[in-house]
Design a protein around this motif. Sequence first.
Motif: not given
Length: 117
Positions: A6-9, A18-24, A79-85, A95-96
């Motif tokens: 994971e990255s982006g925290g 924030l946008r989190l990324s998870c590289a597999a 895989v991404y997790l875009q987190m707004n507000s 965790y991914c």
Amino acid sequence: QVQLVESGGGLVQAGGSLRLSCAASGRTSSTYTMGWFRQAPGKEREFVARISWSGGGTLYADSVKGRFTISRDNAKNTVYLQMNSLKPEDTAVYYCAAAPGIAYAYWGQGTQVTVSS
């Protein structure tokens, strides 16, 4: 075996994004359901969101619905997790995880997200 990183925290003010990324890597995960979980200090790990292998099926925890968006790029094994507000209560280690079947069998090491008020 599948390795997840994971990255982006980071630290962000309430209302920010924030946008989190998870590289597999390793055994292909393009057919796996992928999920995001989080664990706040003193609390149990909780489900945040998941996405089917095709990207056509998503599910969110009620606490993040309408604010977070999960997506995936199978060509990039990411895989991404875009987190707004973002809210202070979103503060946690995120965790991914990858599910080759019913259970999430592979987990990343986590990335810290801190939301200040």
